[in-house]
Write an enzyme that holds these catalytic residues in place. Structure first.
Site, PDB file in Angstrom:
ATOM      1  N   GLY A  17     -43.877  37.488  69.452  1.00 16.26           N
ATOM      2  CA  GLY A  17     -44.770  36.721  70.311  1.00 16.26           C
ATOM      3  C   GLY A  17     -44.943  35.272  69.866  1.00 16.26           C
ATOM      4  CE1 TYR A 156     -58.075  38.379  71.800  1.00 19.26           C
ATOM      5  CE2 TYR A 156     -58.797  37.012  73.646  1.00 19.26           C
ATOM      6  CZ  TYR A 156     -57.869  37.300  72.651  1.00 19.26           C
ATOM      7  OH  TYR A 156     -56.753  36.507  72.515  1.00 19.26           O
TER       8      TYR A 156
END
Ligand SMILES: NC(=O)c1ccc[n+]([C@@H]2O[C@H](COP(=O)([O-])OP(=O)(O)OC[C@H]3O[C@@H](n4cnc5c(N)ncnc54)[C@H](O)[C@@H]3O)[C@@H](O)[C@H]2O)c1
Length: 261
Positions: A17, A156
């Site tokens: 990623g 998050y």
């Protein structure tokens, strides 16, 4: 450009990623790179990246939530590559849940990896910068969710707002030592994490097929496209370069104009 020739750079989550893009950019600019990640394939990922770039790259199995393991990983990286001058705290996780279903375990996982993990790696990197006399650079990956919380991810968002706060606090403590600390906020970058987001948010927000939610959100980006790991890496390498010597405590978006604050 060969801005990091001979330097040793540490990148968490560097096996895939965004982190892989960052590690690759430093390798292409002459650095020796340690990639540290929780996945079992991290060593193979390092070998593949070394093959691709011709640079010296080592892979380290690391859980960034484990302070002892963090200390050992930095020690191993310095033993093999020399004194670290740049540490990029990029490892992260996300889970998505409606508030009544969000478990304490999920809350802890997001805060532990995304916030505590960033802090532990900064702390160890700082110890090592001080020991080697390095005017080191710390770059911490936050998120667009460090600017604005989004639906079904309060844990998050909290973890990423925390990254901004700890980066500013460390930047103030370290400024007189010439050590800089900055945070970056990627927007929509196509990685495995985004595939998870597309699938899970897509199911929760409506009848979206694979890729459809992503396509809708990308349409809302002023530039009309998702970003790439290489575009995030360009910002990270700038913040690590001599050109950014007077920039510290900042939080910078890399998102095609998605959030303008
Ligand atoms: N993809 C996006 O659109 C996007 C947007 C904003 C922010 N981010 C942030 O960028 C960073 C990289 O995300 P990505 O999209 O490349 O995700 P990814 O899922 O492809 O990679 C996540 C990385 O984190 C590592 N990791 C997870 N838990 C770990 C742990 N406990 N210890 C060590 N390593 C661990 C994994 O090994 C992996 O390398 C994350 O911090 C993420 O929150 C991503």
């Amino acid at each position: 450009m060969n801005r990091f020739a001979g330097q040793a750079v540490f990148v968490t989550g560097g096996n895939k990623g965004i982190g892989r893009g960052i590690a690759k950019r430093f390798a292409e600019e002459g650095a020796k790179v340690a990639i540290a990640a929780i996945e079992k394939d991290t060593l193979e990922a390092a070998a593949a990246l070394a093959n691709e770039t011709g640079a010296e790259i080592i892979g380290l199995a690391l859980d960034v939530t484990d302070a002892k393991a963090v200390r050992e990983a930095y020690a191993e990286a310095e033993a093999k590559l020399g004194a670290i001058s740049v540490s990029v705290q990029n490892a992260g996780v996300i889970t998505i849940a409606k508030v009544e279903n969000l478990t304490e375990r999920e809350w802890d996982l997001n805060l532990d990896v995304n916030t505590k993990g960033v802090f532990l790696c900064c702390q160890e990197a700082i110890r090592r910068f001080r020991a080697s006399g390095m005017k080191g650079r710390l770059i911490n990956t936050a998120s667009g969710q460090a600017r604005q919380g989004f639906i079904y991810t309060p844990h998050y968002a909290a973890s990423k707002f925390g990254v901004v706060g700890l980066s500013q606090s460390l930047a103030k403590e370290l400024a007189r030592e010439g050590i800089t600390v900055n945070a970056i906020c990627p927007g929509i970058i196509h990685t495995e994490m985004w595939d998870y987001n597309d699938r899970v948010w897509g199911q929760m927000l409506g009848e979206y097929g694979p890729g459809e939610l992503m396509a809708e959100w990308v349409e809302g980006i002023p530039m009309g496209r998702a970003g790439t790991p290489a575009e995030v890496a360009a910002l990270v390498s700038f913040l690590a370069s001599a050109d950014a010597a007077y920039i510290t405590g900042q939080t910078i978006n890399v998102d095609g104009g998605l959030i303008m604050s």
